[in-house]
Write a protein that holds these residues in place. Structure first.
Motif, PDB file in Angstrom:
ATOM      1  N   UNK A   1      -5.305   2.533  -5.681  1.00 33.45           N
ATOM      2  CA  UNK A   1      -4.235   2.255  -6.634  1.00 33.45           C
ATOM      3  C   UNK A   1      -3.717   0.846  -6.553  1.00 33.45           C
ATOM      4  N   UNK A   2      -3.057   0.414  -7.627  1.00 38.66           N
ATOM      5  CA  UNK A   2      -2.336  -0.855  -7.653  1.00 38.66           C
ATOM      6  C   UNK A   2      -0.876  -0.546  -7.964  1.00 38.66           C
ATOM      7  N   UNK A   3       0.032  -1.340  -7.381  1.00 34.10           N
ATOM      8  CA  UNK A   3       1.463  -1.123  -7.548  1.00 34.10           C
ATOM      9  C   UNK A   3       2.142  -2.441  -7.855  1.00 34.10           C
ATOM     10  N   UNK A   4       3.209  -2.386  -8.622  1.00 34.63           N
ATOM     11  CA  UNK A   4       4.005  -3.585  -8.902  1.00 34.63           C
ATOM     12  C   UNK A   4       5.423  -3.154  -9.244  1.00 34.63           C
ATOM     13  N   UNK A   5       6.385  -4.034  -8.965  1.00 34.88           N
ATOM     14  CA  UNK A   5       7.769  -3.727  -9.277  1.00 34.88           C
ATOM     15  C   UNK A   5       8.632  -4.952  -9.244  1.00 34.88           C
ATOM     16  N   UNK A   6       9.827  -4.831  -9.797  1.00 33.60           N
ATOM     17  CA  UNK A   6      10.769  -5.942  -9.774  1.00 33.60           C
ATOM     18  C   UNK A   6      12.190  -5.404  -9.751  1.00 33.60           C
ATOM     19  N   UNK A   7      13.077  -6.202  -9.188  1.00 32.60           N
ATOM     20  CA  UNK A   7      14.505  -5.897  -9.168  1.00 32.60           C
ATOM     21  C   UNK A   7      15.157  -6.727 -10.262  1.00 32.60           C
ATOM     22  N   UNK A   8      15.533  -6.089 -11.351  1.00 31.96           N
ATOM     23  CA  UNK A   8      16.066  -6.806 -12.502  1.00 31.96           C
ATOM     24  C   UNK A   8      17.396  -7.471 -12.173  1.00 31.96           C
ATOM     25  N   UNK A   9      18.264  -6.742 -11.488  1.00 27.71           N
ATOM     26  CA  UNK A   9      19.573  -7.276 -11.091  1.00 27.71           C
ATOM     27  C   UNK A   9      20.135  -6.358 -10.015  1.00 27.71           C
ATOM     28  N   UNK A  10      21.436  -6.413  -9.794  1.00 24.84           N
ATOM     29  CA  UNK A  10      22.045  -5.589  -8.746  1.00 24.84           C
ATOM     30  C   UNK A  10      22.236  -4.136  -9.178  1.00 24.84           C
ATOM     31  N   UNK A  11      21.764  -3.781 -10.356  1.00 22.49           N
ATOM     32  CA  UNK A  11      21.894  -2.411 -10.847  1.00 22.49           C
ATOM     33  C   UNK A  11      20.555  -1.708 -11.020  1.00 22.49           C
ATOM     34  N   UNK A  12      19.544  -2.405 -11.557  1.00 22.94           N
ATOM     35  CA  UNK A  12      18.314  -1.752 -12.002  1.00 22.94           C
ATOM     36  C   UNK A  12      17.095  -2.344 -11.289  1.00 22.94           C
ATOM     37  N   UNK A  13      16.182  -1.477 -10.867  1.00 26.42           N
ATOM     38  CA  UNK A  13      14.867  -1.895 -10.405  1.00 26.42           C
ATOM     39  C   UNK A  13      13.818  -0.948 -10.980  1.00 26.42           C
ATOM     40  N   UNK A  14      12.617  -1.453 -11.175  1.00 25.88           N
ATOM     41  CA  UNK A  14      11.543  -0.708 -11.828  1.00 25.88           C
ATOM     42  C   UNK A  14      10.245  -0.923 -11.055  1.00 25.88           C
ATOM     43  N   UNK A  15       9.442   0.114 -10.937  1.00 26.38           N
ATOM     44  CA  UNK A  15       8.128  -0.026 -10.322  1.00 26.38           C
ATOM     45  C   UNK A  15       7.112   0.854 -11.049  1.00 26.38           C
ATOM     46  N   UNK A  16       5.841   0.437 -10.962  1.00 29.52           N
ATOM     47  CA  UNK A  16       4.757   1.141 -11.655  1.00 29.52           C
ATOM     48  C   UNK A  16       3.519   1.145 -10.762  1.00 29.52           C
ATOM     49  N   UNK A  17       2.741   2.218 -10.847  1.00 27.55           N
ATOM     50  CA  UNK A  17       1.476   2.268 -10.121  1.00 27.55           C
ATOM     51  C   UNK A  17       0.413   2.938 -10.984  1.00 27.55           C
ATOM     52  N   UNK A  18      -0.830   2.525 -10.733  1.00 27.14           N
ATOM     53  CA  UNK A  18      -1.982   3.145 -11.392  1.00 27.14           C
ATOM     54  C   UNK A  18      -3.007   3.485 -10.325  1.00 27.14           C
ATOM     55  N   UNK A  19      -3.491   4.729 -10.329  1.00 24.07           N
ATOM     56  CA  UNK A  19      -4.505   5.175  -9.380  1.00 24.07           C
ATOM     57  C   UNK A  19      -5.833   5.363 -10.102  1.00 24.07           C
ATOM     58  N   UNK A  20      -6.880   4.752  -9.579  1.00 18.76           N
ATOM     59  CA  UNK A  20      -8.234   4.972 -10.081  1.00 18.76           C
ATOM     60  C   UNK A  20      -8.875   6.072  -9.238  1.00 18.76           C
ATOM     61  N   UNK A  21      -9.275   7.154  -9.879  1.00 16.07           N
ATOM     62  CA  UNK A  21      -9.801   8.315  -9.169  1.00 16.07           C
ATOM     63  C   UNK A  21     -11.169   8.021  -8.568  1.00 16.07           C
ATOM     64  N   UNK A  22     -11.351   8.417  -7.297  1.00 16.26           N
ATOM     65  CA  UNK A  22     -12.645   8.236  -6.629  1.00 16.26           C
ATOM     66  C   UNK A  22     -13.303   9.570  -6.281  1.00 16.26           C
ATOM     67  N   UNK A  23     -12.589  10.672  -6.454  1.00 20.14           N
ATOM     68  CA  UNK A  23     -13.153  11.985  -6.164  1.00 20.14           C
ATOM     69  C   UNK A  23     -14.098  12.408  -7.282  1.00 20.14           C
ATOM     70  N   UNK A  24     -14.614  13.641  -7.188  1.00 22.48           N
ATOM     71  CA  UNK A  24     -15.529  14.146  -8.212  1.00 22.48           C
ATOM     72  C   UNK A  24     -14.877  14.211  -9.583  1.00 22.48           C
ATOM     73  N   UNK A  25     -13.547  14.189  -9.640  1.00 24.67           N
ATOM     74  CA  UNK A  25     -12.833  14.237 -10.918  1.00 24.67           C
ATOM     75  C   UNK A  25     -12.933  12.927 -11.694  1.00 24.67           C
TER      76      UNK A  25
END
Length: 338
Positions: free
Chosen positions: A285-309
Protein backbone atom coordinates in the motif's frame (compact mmCIF):
# COMPACT_ATOMS: atom_id res chain seq x y z
CA UNK A 1 -33.11 -33.15 3.15
CA UNK A 2 -31.45 -31.79 0.01
CA UNK A 3 -33.01 -28.38 0.64
CA UNK A 4 -31.64 -28.30 4.17
CA UNK A 5 -28.19 -29.38 2.95
CA UNK A 6 -28.15 -26.58 0.39
CA UNK A 7 -29.07 -24.06 3.08
CA UNK A 8 -26.37 -25.27 5.44
CA UNK A 9 -23.82 -25.19 2.64
CA UNK A 10 -24.61 -21.56 1.89
CA UNK A 11 -24.49 -20.50 5.52
CA UNK A 12 -21.27 -22.37 6.24
CA UNK A 13 -19.57 -20.85 3.20
CA UNK A 14 -20.50 -17.37 4.43
CA UNK A 15 -19.37 -18.09 7.98
CA UNK A 16 -16.18 -19.68 6.74
CA UNK A 17 -14.97 -16.25 5.74
CA UNK A 18 -14.98 -15.37 9.44
CA UNK A 19 -14.16 -18.72 11.03
CA UNK A 20 -10.74 -18.99 9.39
CA UNK A 21 -9.88 -15.35 8.88
CA UNK A 22 -10.11 -12.08 10.71
CA UNK A 23 -13.63 -11.47 12.00
CA UNK A 24 -12.93 -7.83 12.86
CA UNK A 25 -12.25 -5.26 10.12
CA UNK A 26 -8.65 -4.55 9.16
CA UNK A 27 -7.14 -1.10 8.65
CA UNK A 28 -4.14 0.02 6.62
CA UNK A 29 -4.03 3.31 8.52
CA UNK A 30 -3.95 1.82 12.02
CA UNK A 31 -1.02 4.15 12.76
CA UNK A 32 -3.34 7.13 12.27
CA UNK A 33 -5.90 5.84 14.78
CA UNK A 34 -4.44 3.29 17.18
CA UNK A 35 -7.54 3.70 19.33
CA UNK A 36 -9.32 1.37 16.87
CA UNK A 37 -7.15 -1.52 18.05
CA UNK A 38 -6.21 -0.58 21.61
CA UNK A 39 -8.54 1.04 24.19
CA UNK A 40 -5.56 2.23 26.27
CA UNK A 41 -4.94 4.96 23.66
CA UNK A 42 -8.10 6.83 24.74
CA UNK A 43 -7.17 10.25 26.15
CA UNK A 44 -3.58 10.17 24.97
CA UNK A 45 -3.78 13.71 23.55
CA UNK A 46 -4.81 16.85 25.44
CA UNK A 47 -7.66 17.55 23.01
CA UNK A 48 -10.75 15.66 21.90
CA UNK A 49 -9.72 13.43 19.01
CA UNK A 50 -12.47 12.62 16.49
CA UNK A 51 -11.95 10.30 13.53
CA UNK A 52 -14.25 9.41 10.64
CA UNK A 53 -13.05 6.58 8.43
CA UNK A 54 -14.20 4.59 5.41
CA UNK A 55 -12.57 1.54 3.83
CA UNK A 56 -13.56 -0.19 0.59
CA UNK A 57 -11.65 -3.46 0.34
CA UNK A 58 -11.04 -5.42 -2.84
CA UNK A 59 -13.01 -3.02 -5.05
CA UNK A 60 -14.40 -4.63 -8.17
CA UNK A 61 -15.29 -7.84 -6.34
CA UNK A 62 -19.02 -8.28 -5.78
CA UNK A 63 -19.84 -8.39 -2.07
CA UNK A 64 -16.37 -7.20 -1.05
CA UNK A 65 -15.98 -5.85 2.52
CA UNK A 66 -16.72 -2.20 3.27
CA UNK A 67 -16.11 -0.60 6.66
CA UNK A 68 -17.13 2.76 8.11
CA UNK A 69 -16.32 4.04 11.57
CA UNK A 70 -16.67 6.95 13.96
CA UNK A 71 -14.38 7.22 16.98
CA UNK A 72 -13.94 9.90 19.60
CA UNK A 73 -11.71 9.95 22.66
CA UNK A 74 -10.71 12.66 25.12
CA UNK A 75 -8.67 13.13 28.31
CA UNK A 76 -10.04 14.01 31.74
CA UNK A 77 -7.98 15.99 34.24
CA UNK A 78 -7.12 19.69 34.14
CA UNK A 79 -3.47 19.11 35.11
CA UNK A 80 -3.03 17.33 31.79
CA UNK A 81 -5.41 19.17 29.48
CA UNK A 82 -4.23 22.63 30.55
CA UNK A 83 -0.76 21.95 31.85
CA UNK A 84 0.72 19.14 29.78
CA UNK A 85 4.49 19.63 29.80
CA UNK A 86 4.86 18.07 26.36
CA UNK A 87 2.40 20.46 24.70
CA UNK A 88 3.62 23.76 23.34
CA UNK A 89 1.65 26.86 22.36
CA UNK A 90 1.18 27.69 18.69
CA UNK A 91 4.51 28.51 17.09
CA UNK A 92 6.45 26.37 19.56
CA UNK A 93 8.48 23.24 18.97
CA UNK A 94 7.11 20.76 16.49
CA UNK A 95 6.67 17.18 17.72
CA UNK A 96 8.62 16.18 14.61
CA UNK A 97 11.74 18.06 15.74
CA UNK A 98 14.72 16.82 17.75
CA UNK A 99 14.23 19.69 20.20
CA UNK A 100 10.79 18.36 21.10
CA UNK A 101 12.33 14.97 21.93
CA UNK A 102 14.98 16.45 24.22
CA UNK A 103 12.40 18.49 26.16
CA UNK A 104 9.73 15.79 26.32
CA UNK A 105 8.43 14.78 29.73
CA UNK A 106 5.91 12.12 30.67
CA UNK A 107 2.32 13.33 30.86
CA UNK A 108 0.56 14.08 34.12
CA UNK A 109 -1.56 11.18 35.44
CA UNK A 110 -5.01 11.44 33.89
CA UNK A 111 -8.06 9.52 32.73
CA UNK A 112 -9.26 8.96 29.19
CA UNK A 113 -12.70 8.16 27.81
CA UNK A 114 -13.80 7.14 24.35
CA UNK A 115 -16.57 5.88 22.11
CA UNK A 116 -16.54 3.96 18.83
CA UNK A 117 -19.16 3.00 16.28
CA UNK A 118 -18.03 0.61 13.54
CA UNK A 119 -20.09 -0.91 10.74
CA UNK A 120 -18.75 -3.63 8.49
CA UNK A 121 -20.36 -5.47 5.59
CA UNK A 122 -19.01 -8.44 3.61
CA UNK A 123 -21.40 -10.06 1.17
CA UNK A 124 -24.60 -11.06 3.00
CA UNK A 125 -22.96 -10.59 6.41
CA UNK A 126 -22.99 -7.24 8.18
CA UNK A 127 -22.10 -6.28 11.71
CA UNK A 128 -22.31 -3.20 13.89
CA UNK A 129 -20.11 -2.66 16.92
CA UNK A 130 -20.65 -0.02 19.61
CA UNK A 131 -18.13 0.41 22.43
CA UNK A 132 -17.42 2.80 25.30
CA UNK A 133 -13.89 3.08 26.70
CA UNK A 134 -12.09 4.03 29.89
CA UNK A 135 -8.29 4.40 30.16
CA UNK A 136 -5.79 5.61 32.73
CA UNK A 137 -2.43 7.20 31.83
CA UNK A 138 0.51 7.38 34.22
CA UNK A 139 4.11 8.56 33.85
CA UNK A 140 6.22 5.68 35.17
CA UNK A 141 9.57 7.36 34.46
CA UNK A 142 10.57 10.90 33.54
CA UNK A 143 9.91 10.28 29.84
CA UNK A 144 7.85 7.08 29.67
CA UNK A 145 4.07 6.87 29.94
CA UNK A 146 2.02 3.74 30.55
CA UNK A 147 -1.71 3.49 29.87
CA UNK A 148 -4.22 0.72 30.48
CA UNK A 149 -7.70 0.68 28.99
CA UNK A 150 -10.87 -1.35 28.73
CA UNK A 151 -13.81 -1.13 26.32
CA UNK A 152 -17.27 -2.59 26.78
CA UNK A 153 -20.28 -2.55 24.51
CA UNK A 154 -22.28 -4.69 22.13
CA UNK A 155 -21.96 -6.30 18.72
CA UNK A 156 -24.76 -6.96 16.27
CA UNK A 157 -24.11 -9.64 13.61
CA UNK A 158 -26.61 -10.18 10.84
CA UNK A 159 -26.85 -12.65 7.96
CA UNK A 160 -29.04 -11.11 5.25
CA UNK A 161 -30.90 -14.15 3.95
CA UNK A 162 -32.56 -12.01 1.26
CA UNK A 163 -29.20 -11.95 -0.51
CA UNK A 164 -29.05 -15.76 -0.53
CA UNK A 165 -31.06 -18.10 -2.74
CA UNK A 166 -32.90 -20.99 -1.08
CA UNK A 167 -34.81 -23.77 -2.76
CA UNK A 168 -37.41 -23.51 0.00
CA UNK A 169 -37.65 -20.11 1.77
CA UNK A 170 -39.80 -21.77 4.47
CA UNK A 171 -37.18 -24.38 5.40
CA UNK A 172 -37.59 -25.26 9.12
CA UNK A 173 -33.88 -24.65 9.65
CA UNK A 174 -34.57 -20.92 9.32
CA UNK A 175 -36.55 -21.07 12.56
CA UNK A 176 -33.35 -21.77 14.52
CA UNK A 177 -31.52 -18.81 13.01
CA UNK A 178 -30.12 -16.50 15.71
CA UNK A 179 -29.79 -13.69 13.27
CA UNK A 180 -30.73 -10.31 14.63
CA UNK A 181 -29.43 -10.03 18.18
CA UNK A 182 -27.14 -7.69 20.10
CA UNK A 183 -24.51 -9.53 22.12
CA UNK A 184 -21.99 -8.20 24.67
CA UNK A 185 -18.47 -7.37 23.58
CA UNK A 186 -15.31 -6.27 25.40
CA UNK A 187 -11.67 -5.35 24.77
CA UNK A 188 -8.59 -4.60 26.91
CA UNK A 189 -5.20 -3.06 26.19
CA UNK A 190 -1.89 -1.72 27.47
CA UNK A 191 0.02 1.11 25.76
CA UNK A 192 3.50 2.44 26.58
CA UNK A 193 4.76 5.59 24.84
CA UNK A 194 7.42 8.27 24.92
CA UNK A 195 8.52 11.03 22.55
CA UNK A 196 9.92 8.75 19.84
CA UNK A 197 8.61 5.23 20.40
CA UNK A 198 5.55 3.26 21.44
CA UNK A 199 4.46 -0.32 21.93
CA UNK A 200 1.21 -1.90 22.98
CA UNK A 201 -0.75 -5.12 23.26
CA UNK A 202 -4.49 -5.54 23.18
CA UNK A 203 -7.25 -8.12 22.94
CA UNK A 204 -10.57 -7.57 21.20
CA UNK A 205 -13.71 -9.68 21.12
CA UNK A 206 -12.72 -11.35 24.40
CA UNK A 207 -16.28 -12.57 25.09
CA UNK A 208 -16.76 -15.39 22.54
CA UNK A 209 -20.32 -15.54 21.25
CA UNK A 210 -22.29 -18.07 19.22
CA UNK A 211 -23.33 -16.94 15.77
CA UNK A 212 -26.24 -17.56 13.46
CA UNK A 213 -27.56 -21.08 13.88
CA UNK A 214 -27.46 -24.12 16.13
CA UNK A 215 -27.90 -27.77 15.20
CA UNK A 216 -30.45 -30.10 16.76
CA UNK A 217 -27.94 -31.32 19.35
CA UNK A 218 -27.26 -27.78 20.51
CA UNK A 219 -23.91 -27.35 18.80
CA UNK A 220 -23.17 -24.04 17.10
CA UNK A 221 -21.71 -23.86 13.63
CA UNK A 222 -19.67 -20.74 14.25
CA UNK A 223 -18.31 -18.71 17.16
CA UNK A 224 -16.51 -15.42 17.47
CA UNK A 225 -12.86 -15.72 18.51
CA UNK A 226 -10.60 -13.33 20.43
CA UNK A 227 -8.28 -11.08 18.38
CA UNK A 228 -4.86 -10.29 19.86
CA UNK A 229 -2.73 -7.41 18.59
CA UNK A 230 0.85 -6.34 19.29
CA UNK A 231 1.94 -2.94 17.96
CA UNK A 232 5.24 -1.05 18.05
CA UNK A 233 6.93 1.87 16.32
CA UNK A 234 10.05 4.04 16.56
CA UNK A 235 10.62 7.55 15.22
CA UNK A 236 14.00 8.37 13.63
CA UNK A 237 14.98 11.99 12.99
CA UNK A 238 16.56 12.46 9.56
CA UNK A 239 16.88 16.20 10.19
CA UNK A 240 15.46 18.75 12.61
CA UNK A 241 12.16 18.78 10.73
CA UNK A 242 11.96 15.41 8.97
CA UNK A 243 11.20 12.16 10.76
CA UNK A 244 10.86 8.56 9.65
CA UNK A 245 8.51 6.24 11.56
CA UNK A 246 8.49 2.49 10.85
CA UNK A 247 5.85 0.51 12.73
CA UNK A 248 4.53 -3.03 12.86
CA UNK A 249 1.26 -4.68 13.80
CA UNK A 250 1.15 -8.41 14.55
CA UNK A 251 -2.23 -10.18 14.64
CA UNK A 252 -2.93 -13.44 16.48
CA UNK A 253 -6.36 -14.84 15.55
CA UNK A 254 -6.93 -18.56 16.01
CA UNK A 255 -7.22 -20.75 14.04
CA UNK A 256 -5.82 -18.50 11.31
CA UNK A 257 -2.04 -18.28 10.88
CA UNK A 258 -0.30 -15.37 12.61
CA UNK A 259 -0.01 -12.42 10.27
CA UNK A 260 1.46 -8.92 10.34
CA UNK A 261 1.41 -5.44 8.82
CA UNK A 262 4.47 -3.23 8.36
CA UNK A 263 4.09 0.52 7.80
CA UNK A 264 6.60 3.30 7.17
CA UNK A 265 5.75 6.99 7.46
CA UNK A 266 7.93 9.96 6.43
CA UNK A 267 6.77 13.22 8.04
CA UNK A 268 7.69 16.83 7.29
CA UNK A 269 7.28 18.90 10.45
CA UNK A 270 3.62 18.95 11.37
CA UNK A 271 2.17 19.57 7.91
CA UNK A 272 2.20 16.50 5.66
CA UNK A 273 3.49 12.95 5.38
CA UNK A 274 3.56 9.96 3.07
CA UNK A 275 4.56 6.32 3.37
CA UNK A 276 4.03 2.70 2.44
CA UNK A 277 2.67 -0.51 3.92
CA UNK A 278 2.91 -4.25 3.52
CA UNK A 279 0.40 -6.83 4.73
CA UNK A 280 1.66 -10.42 4.73
CA UNK A 281 0.31 -12.48 1.82
CA UNK A 282 -2.27 -9.81 1.06
CA UNK A 283 -1.16 -6.40 -0.23
CA UNK A 284 1.25 -3.52 -0.67
CA UNK A 285 0.00 0.00 0.00
CA UNK A 286 0.79 3.69 -0.30
CA UNK A 287 -0.31 6.28 2.27
CA UNK A 288 -0.40 10.07 2.36
CA UNK A 289 -1.88 12.73 4.62
CA UNK A 290 -1.76 16.34 5.68
CA UNK A 291 -2.72 18.50 8.63
CA UNK A 292 -4.80 21.31 7.17
CA UNK A 293 -4.81 23.39 10.37
CA UNK A 294 -5.33 23.00 14.11
CA UNK A 295 -8.78 21.51 13.50
CA UNK A 296 -8.70 19.17 10.48
CA UNK A 297 -6.36 16.47 9.19
CA UNK A 298 -6.91 14.04 6.32
CA UNK A 299 -5.19 10.84 5.22
CA UNK A 300 -5.65 8.35 2.37
CA UNK A 301 -4.27 4.93 1.51
CA UNK A 302 -4.46 2.56 -1.44
CA UNK A 303 -3.65 -1.16 -1.20
CA UNK A 304 -2.65 -3.18 -4.26
CA UNK A 305 -3.78 -6.77 -3.74
CA UNK A 306 -1.08 -9.46 -3.97
CA UNK A 307 -3.15 -12.49 -2.92
CA UNK A 308 -5.10 -14.74 -5.30
CA UNK A 309 -7.85 -12.10 -5.28
CA UNK A 310 -5.66 -9.80 -7.40
CA UNK A 311 -7.24 -11.23 -10.56
CA UNK A 312 -10.67 -9.89 -9.57
CA UNK A 313 -9.81 -7.02 -7.23
CA UNK A 314 -8.94 -3.45 -8.12
CA UNK A 315 -7.31 -2.89 -4.74
CA UNK A 316 -8.53 -1.28 -1.52
CA UNK A 317 -9.15 2.37 -0.65
CA UNK A 318 -9.23 3.92 2.81
CA UNK A 319 -9.78 7.53 3.83
CA UNK A 320 -9.72 9.05 7.31
CA UNK A 321 -10.76 12.55 8.38
CA UNK A 322 -9.65 13.75 11.80
CA UNK A 323 -10.91 16.60 13.96
CA UNK A 324 -9.00 18.05 16.94
CA UNK A 325 -11.68 19.62 19.13
CA UNK A 326 -11.05 21.71 22.23
CA UNK A 327 -7.50 22.14 20.96
CA UNK A 328 -6.48 24.90 23.38
CA UNK A 329 -2.82 24.92 22.26
CA UNK A 330 -3.78 25.11 18.56
CA UNK A 331 -1.65 22.09 17.78
CA UNK A 332 -1.54 20.98 14.17
CA UNK A 333 -0.38 17.43 14.88
CA UNK A 334 -0.51 14.87 17.71
CA UNK A 335 1.89 15.38 20.60
CA UNK A 336 1.73 11.97 22.29
CA UNK A 337 0.24 9.99 19.42
CA UNK A 338 1.52 9.25 15.96
Amino acid sequence: MLKRTLFFTGVILCMGIFAYAQQKPQYTQYIFNNYLLNPAVAGIENYTDVKLGYRSQWTGLQGAPTTAYFTVNAPLGSDFTRGDAASFPSGGDSPYSRLYTSEYRAAEPHHGIGFSLITDKAGPIDQTNIMATYAYHLGITEKLNLAVGVSAGANHLHLNTSELTFENPDDPVLRNLENNKWKPDAAIGIWAYSSNYFFGISAQQILPQNQYISTNNGQNLSKTVPHYFATAGYKFYLSDDVSFLPSALIKFIQPAPTTFDINAKLSFRDRFWFGGSYRKDDSFGILAGFNLNSLINVSYSYDATTSALRTVSNGSHEIVIGLMLNNIYKLTSPQHGW
